[in-house]
Scaffold this active site. Structure first.
Site, PDB file in Angstrom:
ATOM      1  N   ASN A   4      -2.479   0.186   6.952  1.00 11.87           N
ATOM      2  CA  ASN A   4      -0.832  -1.332   7.489  1.00 11.87           C
ATOM      3  C   ASN A   4      -0.757  -2.082   6.220  1.00 11.87           C
ATOM      4  OD1 ASN A   4      -3.373  -2.138   5.679  1.00 11.87           O
ATOM      5  ND2 ASN A   4      -3.985  -3.270   7.507  1.00 11.87           N
TER       6      ASN A   4
ATOM      7  N   ARG B  26       2.293  -6.341  10.184  1.00 15.83           N
ATOM      8  CA  ARG B  26       1.453  -6.039   9.678  1.00 15.83           C
ATOM      9  C   ARG B  26       2.244  -5.273  11.580  1.00 15.83           C
ATOM     10  NH1 ARG B  26      -4.255  -7.234   7.145  1.00 15.83           N
ATOM     11  NH2 ARG B  26      -3.777  -5.761   5.901  1.00 15.83           N
TER      12      ARG B  26
ATOM     13  N   THR C 138      -5.793  -7.308  10.373  1.00 13.62           N
ATOM     14  CA  THR C 138      -6.165  -6.990   9.797  1.00 13.62           C
ATOM     15  C   THR C 138      -5.623  -4.968  11.128  1.00 13.62           C
ATOM     16  OG1 THR C 138      -7.801  -7.838   8.555  1.00 13.62           O
ATOM     17  CG2 THR C 138      -8.199  -5.500   8.736  1.00 13.62           C
TER      18      THR C 138
ATOM     19  N   LYS D 136       1.146  -0.987   0.016  1.00 13.95           N
ATOM     20  CA  LYS D 136      -0.260  -0.234  -0.102  1.00 13.95           C
ATOM     21  C   LYS D 136       0.965   0.734  -0.466  1.00 13.95           C
ATOM     22  CE  LYS D 136      -3.393  -2.631   2.217  1.00 13.95           C
ATOM     23  NZ  LYS D 136      -4.779  -2.648   2.874  1.00 13.95           N
TER      24      LYS D 136
ATOM     25  N   TYR E 211     -12.253  -3.277  -2.791  1.00 15.57           N
ATOM     26  CA  TYR E 211     -13.199  -3.181  -1.912  1.00 15.57           C
ATOM     27  C   TYR E 211     -14.476  -3.703  -1.280  1.00 15.57           C
ATOM     28  CZ  TYR E 211      -7.976  -2.536   0.248  1.00 15.57           C
ATOM     29  OH  TYR E 211      -7.259  -3.438   1.200  1.00 15.57           O
TER      30      TYR E 211
ATOM     31  N   PHE F 217     -16.006   5.113   6.956  1.00 11.97           N
ATOM     32  CA  PHE F 217     -14.500   4.824   6.587  1.00 11.97           C
ATOM     33  C   PHE F 217     -13.733   4.303   5.625  1.00 11.97           C
ATOM     34  CE2 PHE F 217     -13.205   0.480   6.210  1.00 11.97           C
ATOM     35  CZ  PHE F 217     -13.611  -0.278   7.682  1.00 11.97           C
TER      36      PHE F 217
ATOM     37  N   ARG G 258      -0.706 -14.769   4.194  1.00 14.87           N
ATOM     38  CA  ARG G 258      -1.947 -13.935   5.581  1.00 14.87           C
ATOM     39  C   ARG G 258      -1.271 -13.573   7.399  1.00 14.87           C
ATOM     40  NH1 ARG G 258      -6.407 -10.385   3.684  1.00 14.87           N
ATOM     41  NH2 ARG G 258      -7.048 -10.556   6.355  1.00 14.87           N
TER      42      ARG G 258
ATOM     43  N   GLU H 123      -7.949 -11.209  -7.875  1.00 15.17           N
ATOM     44  CA  GLU H 123      -7.565 -10.152  -7.860  1.00 15.17           C
ATOM     45  C   GLU H 123      -6.054 -10.339  -8.605  1.00 15.17           C
ATOM     46  OE1 GLU H 123      -7.375  -9.645  -3.516  1.00 15.17           O
ATOM     47  OE2 GLU H 123      -8.729  -9.330  -3.266  1.00 15.17           O
TER      48      GLU H 123
ATOM     49  N   HIS I  54      -1.886  -5.190   1.303  1.00 19.26           N
ATOM     50  CA  HIS I  54      -2.994  -6.471   1.324  1.00 19.26           C
ATOM     51  C   HIS I  54      -2.263  -7.546   0.549  1.00 19.26           C
ATOM     52  CE1 HIS I  54      -6.627  -7.526  -1.291  1.00 19.26           C
ATOM     53  NE2 HIS I  54      -6.298  -8.148  -2.186  1.00 19.26           N
TER      54      HIS I  54
HETATM   55  O1  CDP Z   1      -6.958  -6.243   4.499  1.00 18.98           O
HETATM   56  P1  CDP Z   1      -7.381  -7.163   5.062  1.00 18.98           P
HETATM   57  O2  CDP Z   1      -8.078  -7.934   4.199  1.00 18.98           O
HETATM   58  O3  CDP Z   1      -6.529  -7.779   6.375  1.00 18.98           O
HETATM   59  O4  CDP Z   1      -9.202  -6.633   5.208  1.00 18.98           O
HETATM   60  P2  CDP Z   1     -10.179  -6.136   5.076  1.00 18.98           P
HETATM   61  O5  CDP Z   1     -11.286  -6.318   5.800  1.00 18.98           O
HETATM   62  O6  CDP Z   1     -10.580  -6.863   3.973  1.00 18.98           O
HETATM   63  O7  CDP Z   1     -10.505  -4.517   4.964  1.00 18.98           O
HETATM   64  C1  CDP Z   1      -9.553  -4.115   4.288  1.00 18.98           C
HETATM   65  C2  CDP Z   1      -8.182  -2.541   4.587  1.00 18.98           C
HETATM   66  O8  CDP Z   1      -9.948  -1.848   5.271  1.00 18.98           O
HETATM   67  C3  CDP Z   1      -8.086  -2.944   5.850  1.00 18.98           C
HETATM   68  O9  CDP Z   1      -6.922  -3.639   5.241  1.00 18.98           O
HETATM   69  C4  CDP Z   1      -7.634  -1.402   6.185  1.00 18.98           C
HETATM   70  O10 CDP Z   1      -6.757  -0.689   5.856  1.00 18.98           O
HETATM   71  C5  CDP Z   1      -9.153  -1.092   6.111  1.00 18.98           C
HETATM   72  N1  CDP Z   1      -9.681  -0.863   7.358  1.00 18.98           N
HETATM   73  C6  CDP Z   1     -10.246  -0.370   8.217  1.00 18.98           C
HETATM   74  O11 CDP Z   1      -9.296   1.148   8.367  1.00 18.98           O
HETATM   75  N2  CDP Z   1     -10.429  -1.040   9.045  1.00 18.98           N
HETATM   76  C7  CDP Z   1     -11.524  -1.861   9.733  1.00 18.98           C
HETATM   77  N3  CDP Z   1     -11.799  -1.967  11.037  1.00 18.98           N
HETATM   78  C8  CDP Z   1     -11.296  -2.645   8.541  1.00 18.98           C
HETATM   79  C9  CDP Z   1     -10.662  -1.901   7.599  1.00 18.98           C
HETATM   80 MG    MG Z   2      -9.018  -8.301   3.004  1.00 16.11          MG
END
Ligand code: CDP
Ligand code: MG
Length: 132
Positions: free
Chosen positions: A111, A101, A90, A8, A48, A56, A84, A125, A114
């Site tokens: 964070n 992270r 996350t 990112k 997303y 957010f 992962r 993807e 991805h």
């Molecule tokens: O990236 P990851 O798959 O771990 O999480 P996601 O649930 O797919 O969410 C995508 C992105 O949204 C996260 O990597 C964060 O940058 C953001 N996010 C956030 O800011 N706050 C949250 N509670 C959940 C996601």
């Molecule tokens: Mg995700």
């Protein structure tokens, strides 16, 4: 197996791209394609979709379009779950030390990385960002 990984904008701004790529290489995975590009709001709404209606999301768009990202195809046995695990959770406070992270992220939004969350989504993807 293969997965889609994306460094990112914060990873590039903080000069952590090399550190993160090094961790992927040291784990033993193979990076079979890589490119630097800048995301658009349209592609983020697709990528997303599962968070696009959360409060957010506008902040995520602002952040994710704030500079270039590095997209990668990473290959190896069970690499989707393996990446992962390397990434960590996350939310920054749930990501344990030793993960990307856990070691480097201090907010939930910015964070650093991805990684696809399933083999099916990895293929979607990779098609989205690499057309293959
Ligand atoms: O990236 P990851 O798959 O771990 O999480 P996601 O649930 O797919 O969410 C995508 C992105 O949204 C996260 O990597 C964060 O940058 C953001 N996010 C956030 O800011 N706050 C949250 N509670 C959940 C996601
Ligand atoms: Mg995700």
């Amino acid at each position: 197996m293969r997965t889609y990984i994306m460094l990112k904008p914060d990873a590039l701004k903080r000069r952590l791209a090399g550190e993160i790529i090094s961790r992927i290489e040291k784990k033993g995975y193979e990076i079979t394609d890589m490119k630097m590009f800048t995301l658009t709001e349209d592609i983020l709404k697709e990528h997303y979709a599962h968070i696009a209606n959360l409060p957010f999301f506008p902040d995520i768009v602002k952040f994710m379009t704030s500079g270039p990202v590095i997209g990668m195809i990473v290959e190896g046995p069970d690499v989707v779950q393996g990446m992962r695990n390397l990434m960590g959770a996350t939310k920054c406070l749930e990501a344990t030390a030793g993960t990307i992270r856990g070691d480097f992220a201090f907010t939930n939004g910015e964070n650093l990385i991805h990684g696809s969350d399933s083999p099916e989504n990895a293929e979607i993807e990779i098609a989205r960002f690499f057309g293959k």
